[in-house]
Design a protein around this motif. Structure first.
Motif, PDB file in Angstrom:
ATOM      1  N   ASP A 188      -9.409  -2.737  10.733  1.00  0.00           N
ATOM      2  CA  ASP A 188      -9.760  -2.303   9.393  1.00  0.00           C
ATOM      3  C   ASP A 188     -10.026  -0.795   9.381  1.00  0.00           C
ATOM      4  O   ASP A 188     -10.396  -0.206  10.380  1.00  0.00           O
ATOM      5  CB  ASP A 188     -11.018  -3.031   8.910  1.00  0.00           C
ATOM      6  N   HIS A 189      -9.854  -0.191   8.223  1.00  0.00           N
ATOM      7  CA  HIS A 189     -10.181   1.221   8.000  1.00  0.00           C
ATOM      8  C   HIS A 189      -9.317   2.157   8.833  1.00  0.00           C
ATOM      9  O   HIS A 189      -9.741   3.256   9.182  1.00  0.00           O
ATOM     10  CB  HIS A 189     -11.659   1.488   8.263  1.00  0.00           C
ATOM     11  N   GLY A 190      -8.101   1.728   9.182  1.00  0.00           N
ATOM     12  CA  GLY A 190      -7.142   2.637   9.790  1.00  0.00           C
ATOM     13  C   GLY A 190      -7.404   3.034  11.218  1.00  0.00           C
ATOM     14  O   GLY A 190      -6.923   4.069  11.665  1.00  0.00           O
ATOM     15  N   ARG A 191      -8.162   2.257  11.983  1.00  0.00           N
ATOM     16  CA  ARG A 191      -8.412   2.572  13.387  1.00  0.00           C
ATOM     17  C   ARG A 191      -7.310   1.970  14.246  1.00  0.00           C
ATOM     18  O   ARG A 191      -6.956   0.797  14.103  1.00  0.00           O
ATOM     19  CB  ARG A 191      -9.766   2.048  13.839  1.00  0.00           C
ATOM     20  N   TYR A 192      -6.777   2.786  15.155  1.00  0.00           N
ATOM     21  CA  TYR A 192      -5.714   2.349  16.050  1.00  0.00           C
ATOM     22  C   TYR A 192      -6.195   2.426  17.488  1.00  0.00           C
ATOM     23  O   TYR A 192      -6.960   3.315  17.855  1.00  0.00           O
ATOM     24  CB  TYR A 192      -4.475   3.244  15.899  1.00  0.00           C
ATOM     25  N   PHE A 193      -5.737   1.507  18.315  1.00  0.00           N
ATOM     26  CA  PHE A 193      -6.046   1.592  19.732  1.00  0.00           C
ATOM     27  C   PHE A 193      -4.950   0.914  20.545  1.00  0.00           C
ATOM     28  O   PHE A 193      -4.214   0.060  20.054  1.00  0.00           O
ATOM     29  CB  PHE A 193      -7.414   0.998  20.072  1.00  0.00           C
ATOM     30  N   ILE A 194      -4.856   1.350  21.780  1.00  0.00           N
ATOM     31  CA  ILE A 194      -3.898   0.769  22.720  1.00  0.00           C
ATOM     32  C   ILE A 194      -4.591  -0.353  23.485  1.00  0.00           C
ATOM     33  O   ILE A 194      -5.644  -0.157  24.092  1.00  0.00           O
ATOM     34  CB  ILE A 194      -3.383   1.820  23.723  1.00  0.00           C
ATOM     35  N   ALA A 195      -4.004  -1.529  23.428  1.00  0.00           N
ATOM     36  CA  ALA A 195      -4.500  -2.667  24.197  1.00  0.00           C
ATOM     37  C   ALA A 195      -3.548  -2.897  25.368  1.00  0.00           C
ATOM     38  O   ALA A 195      -2.326  -2.821  25.209  1.00  0.00           O
ATOM     39  CB  ALA A 195      -4.570  -3.926  23.326  1.00  0.00           C
ATOM     40  N   MET A 196      -4.127  -3.158  26.528  1.00  0.00           N
ATOM     41  CA  MET A 196      -3.317  -3.358  27.723  1.00  0.00           C
ATOM     42  C   MET A 196      -3.678  -4.693  28.360  1.00  0.00           C
ATOM     43  O   MET A 196      -4.855  -5.055  28.452  1.00  0.00           O
ATOM     44  CB  MET A 196      -3.584  -2.236  28.730  1.00  0.00           C
ATOM     45  N   GLU A 197      -2.660  -5.426  28.752  1.00  0.00           N
ATOM     46  CA  GLU A 197      -2.917  -6.698  29.415  1.00  0.00           C
ATOM     47  C   GLU A 197      -3.401  -6.456  30.840  1.00  0.00           C
ATOM     48  O   GLU A 197      -2.748  -5.759  31.615  1.00  0.00           O
ATOM     49  CB  GLU A 197      -1.658  -7.561  29.416  1.00  0.00           C
ATOM     50  N   ILE A 198      -4.552  -7.037  31.158  1.00  0.00           N
ATOM     51  CA  ILE A 198      -5.105  -6.934  32.507  1.00  0.00           C
ATOM     52  C   ILE A 198      -4.526  -8.033  33.384  1.00  0.00           C
ATOM     53  O   ILE A 198      -4.219  -7.819  34.556  1.00  0.00           O
ATOM     54  CB  ILE A 198      -6.639  -7.017  32.464  1.00  0.00           C
ATOM     55  N   PHE A 199      -4.396  -9.214  32.822  1.00  0.00           N
ATOM     56  CA  PHE A 199      -3.701 -10.280  33.541  1.00  0.00           C
ATOM     57  C   PHE A 199      -3.222 -11.337  32.558  1.00  0.00           C
ATOM     58  O   PHE A 199      -3.720 -11.429  31.429  1.00  0.00           O
ATOM     59  CB  PHE A 199      -4.582 -10.926  34.623  1.00  0.00           C
ATOM     60  N   VAL A 200      -2.237 -12.092  32.995  1.00  0.00           N
ATOM     61  CA  VAL A 200      -1.739 -13.264  32.264  1.00  0.00           C
ATOM     62  C   VAL A 200      -1.714 -14.414  33.256  1.00  0.00           C
ATOM     63  O   VAL A 200      -1.288 -14.252  34.404  1.00  0.00           O
ATOM     64  CB  VAL A 200      -0.318 -13.031  31.703  1.00  0.00           C
ATOM     65  N   LYS A 201      -2.176 -15.578  32.822  1.00  0.00           N
ATOM     66  CA  LYS A 201      -2.179 -16.711  33.750  1.00  0.00           C
ATOM     67  C   LYS A 201      -2.010 -18.031  33.013  1.00  0.00           C
ATOM     68  O   LYS A 201      -2.568 -18.228  31.937  1.00  0.00           O
ATOM     69  CB  LYS A 201      -3.482 -16.749  34.552  1.00  0.00           C
ATOM     70  N   LYS A 202      -1.237 -18.925  33.627  1.00  0.00           N
ATOM     71  CA  LYS A 202      -1.096 -20.294  33.151  1.00  0.00           C
ATOM     72  C   LYS A 202      -2.196 -21.123  33.797  1.00  0.00           C
ATOM     73  O   LYS A 202      -2.303 -21.184  35.020  1.00  0.00           O
ATOM     74  CB  LYS A 202       0.283 -20.846  33.529  1.00  0.00           C
ATOM     75  N   LEU A 203      -3.027 -21.759  32.976  1.00  0.00           N
ATOM     76  CA  LEU A 203      -4.226 -22.422  33.480  1.00  0.00           C
ATOM     77  C   LEU A 203      -3.919 -23.705  34.231  1.00  0.00           C
ATOM     78  O   LEU A 203      -3.051 -24.493  33.847  1.00  0.00           O
ATOM     79  CB  LEU A 203      -5.173 -22.726  32.320  1.00  0.00           C
ATOM     80  N   THR A 204      -4.678 -23.905  35.301  1.00  0.00           N
ATOM     81  CA  THR A 204      -4.625 -25.144  36.071  1.00  0.00           C
ATOM     82  C   THR A 204      -5.903 -25.934  35.798  1.00  0.00           C
ATOM     83  O   THR A 204      -6.843 -25.438  35.168  1.00  0.00           O
ATOM     84  CB  THR A 204      -4.529 -24.855  37.572  1.00  0.00           C
ATOM     85  N   SER A 205      -5.955 -27.166  36.307  1.00  0.00           N
ATOM     86  CA  SER A 205      -7.160 -27.976  36.125  1.00  0.00           C
ATOM     87  C   SER A 205      -8.359 -27.339  36.817  1.00  0.00           C
ATOM     88  O   SER A 205      -9.485 -27.390  36.315  1.00  0.00           O
ATOM     89  CB  SER A 205      -6.934 -29.396  36.657  1.00  0.00           C
ATOM     90  N   VAL A 206      -8.133 -26.697  37.959  1.00  0.00           N
ATOM     91  CA  VAL A 206      -9.226 -26.017  38.668  1.00  0.00           C
ATOM     92  C   VAL A 206      -9.750 -24.852  37.843  1.00  0.00           C
ATOM     93  O   VAL A 206     -10.967 -24.619  37.760  1.00  0.00           O
ATOM     94  CB  VAL A 206      -8.758 -25.528  40.053  1.00  0.00           C
ATOM     95  N   ASP A 207      -8.838 -24.106  37.206  1.00  0.00           N
ATOM     96  CA  ASP A 207      -9.249 -22.988  36.351  1.00  0.00           C
ATOM     97  C   ASP A 207     -10.180 -23.456  35.240  1.00  0.00           C
ATOM     98  O   ASP A 207     -11.135 -22.767  34.880  1.00  0.00           O
ATOM     99  CB  ASP A 207      -8.033 -22.323  35.703  1.00  0.00           C
ATOM    100  N   ILE A 208      -9.899 -24.608  34.684  1.00  0.00           N
ATOM    101  CA  ILE A 208     -10.650 -25.103  33.541  1.00  0.00           C
ATOM    102  C   ILE A 208     -11.961 -25.757  33.965  1.00  0.00           C
ATOM    103  O   ILE A 208     -12.993 -25.605  33.307  1.00  0.00           O
ATOM    104  CB  ILE A 208      -9.785 -26.083  32.725  1.00  0.00           C
ATOM    105  N   GLU A 209     -11.951 -26.469  35.092  1.00  0.00           N
ATOM    106  CA  GLU A 209     -13.112 -27.257  35.497  1.00  0.00           C
ATOM    107  C   GLU A 209     -14.103 -26.497  36.369  1.00  0.00           C
ATOM    108  O   GLU A 209     -15.297 -26.814  36.374  1.00  0.00           O
ATOM    109  CB  GLU A 209     -12.640 -28.511  36.244  1.00  0.00           C
ATOM    110  N   LYS A 210     -13.625 -25.472  37.110  1.00  0.00           N
ATOM    111  CA  LYS A 210     -14.517 -24.800  38.052  1.00  0.00           C
ATOM    112  C   LYS A 210     -14.622 -23.299  37.793  1.00  0.00           C
ATOM    113  O   LYS A 210     -15.659 -22.797  37.371  1.00  0.00           O
ATOM    114  CB  LYS A 210     -14.039 -25.053  39.484  1.00  0.00           C
ATOM    115  N   GLN A 211     -13.565 -22.566  38.040  1.00  0.00           N
ATOM    116  CA  GLN A 211     -13.573 -21.120  37.855  1.00  0.00           C
ATOM    117  C   GLN A 211     -12.146 -20.657  37.610  1.00  0.00           C
ATOM    118  O   GLN A 211     -11.184 -21.320  37.996  1.00  0.00           O
ATOM    119  CB  GLN A 211     -14.144 -20.415  39.093  1.00  0.00           C
ATOM    120  N   LEU A 212     -12.035 -19.505  36.938  1.00  0.00           N
ATOM    121  CA  LEU A 212     -10.721 -18.941  36.671  1.00  0.00           C
ATOM    122  C   LEU A 212     -10.432 -17.892  37.733  1.00  0.00           C
ATOM    123  O   LEU A 212     -11.009 -16.794  37.718  1.00  0.00           O
ATOM    124  CB  LEU A 212     -10.679 -18.308  35.281  1.00  0.00           C
TER     125      LEU A 212
END
Length: 293
Positions: A188-212
């Motif tokens: 809103d209000h004309g603010r621009y910023f650059i967003a950068m991907e730090i990581f991309v990951k396909k989730l596993t059951s371990v990621d969801i149940e314990k830790q990512l």
């Protein structure tokens, strides 16, 4: 300065049809209804901000025969953004009912880093400041953990847009490499910023149940510094009500993982095995987690 970190859920993305543009936008089956103010029946209103001037429209979302659709207010957005059949749109929900528009995203090439960033064909030019007949405009863009602002020149030559003066400074400071994916986003209000991907990951059951466990190609320099500690704590907001969870990020044997606090987010956002999530860095040390698909 207190750093803010945000979980932003992509509620849906869809390639538009002519019916979507002329009548109503039928939400796809994969829509994350838990991120909408939906209580199982009836219509509800969603305030959506769009365009260069941050116009806000109350869009009615109806539920008929179990299907959700944007009705009243949607055509106004489609018309103002000059959307066409075949365009891909995404609705994202952030903290405090804020919705954000992505002007463009691009996987960087060597030329983008060494000379200028040629904007892709799908760039939403209506979300940029107006040229008013000029061949160049200047866009103040915020980037990085400390929220540094740089005036970036955007030129228009032979109908192609490109970031020229100022862009190399951003690329250098963010240590961008060929293959990295960056996005220009407008709030809103004309603010621009650059967003950068730090990581991309396909989730596993371990990621969801314990830790990512963060993938090997995670851009560690875009995370808050550890300063020799084995753990850092990142306050992350998520969900429709902007609930905040303190998420621990640990470093053990050189591997990074989101531990305490992460499971709460995964449970509340109803992540499933196979969901693909991305962590992005934004302005002023803010972070968001987005479901890509």
């Amino acid at each position: 300065m207190i750093s803010k970190h945000f979980i932003a859920m992509e509620i849906f993305n869809k390639q538009l049809t002519s019916v979507d543009l002329e009548r109503q936008l039928v939400l796809p089956n994969h829509t994350k209804t838990e991120a909408l103010p939906f209580h199982g029946k009836g219509d509800f209103m969603i305030p959506i901000t769009f365009g260069h001037d941050g116009v806000k429209v109350e869009v009615r979302c109806s539920c008929r025969a179990g299907r959700l659709a944007f009705t009243e207010g949607w055509v106004e957005i489609a018309r103002n953004l000059r959307l066409n059949a075949g365009d891909i749109v995404a609705l994202k929900r952030e903290d405090h009912d804020r919705y954000k528009m992505t002007v463009f995203n691009k996987q960087l090439t060597g030329v983008d880093l060494e000379r200028q960033l040629v904007l892709p064909n799908h760039t939403k030019t209506e979300a940029l400041p107006p040229f008013h007949g000029a061949r160049d405009i200047v866009i103040p863009i915020t980037f990085g953990h400390d929220g540094v602002e740089v005036d970036v020149h955007c030129s228009c030559r032979l109908g192609r847009l490109a970031f020229t003066k100022g862009w190399a400074e951003i690329a250098r400071n963010l240590r961008l490499n060929a293959g990295d994916i960056v996005a220009l986003q407008r709030e809103d209000h004309g603010r621009y910023f650059i967003a950068m991907e730090i990581f991309v990951k396909k989730l596993t059951s371990v990621d969801i149940e314990k830790q990512l466990e963060l993938p090997h190609d995670t851009r560690r320099e875009a995370l808050p510094p550890f300063h020799g500690a084995r753990d850092i704590v990142i306050p992350i907001k998520f969900g429709h009500d902007g609930v905040e969870a303190n998420v621990h990020c640990s470093c053990r044997a050189g591997r990074l993982a989101l531990t305490k606090g992460w499971v709460e987010i995964a449970r509340n956002l109803r992540f499933n095995v196979g969901d693909v999530v991305a962590l992005q860095s934004e302005d002023h040390g803010r972070y968001k987690m987005t479901i890509l698909f």
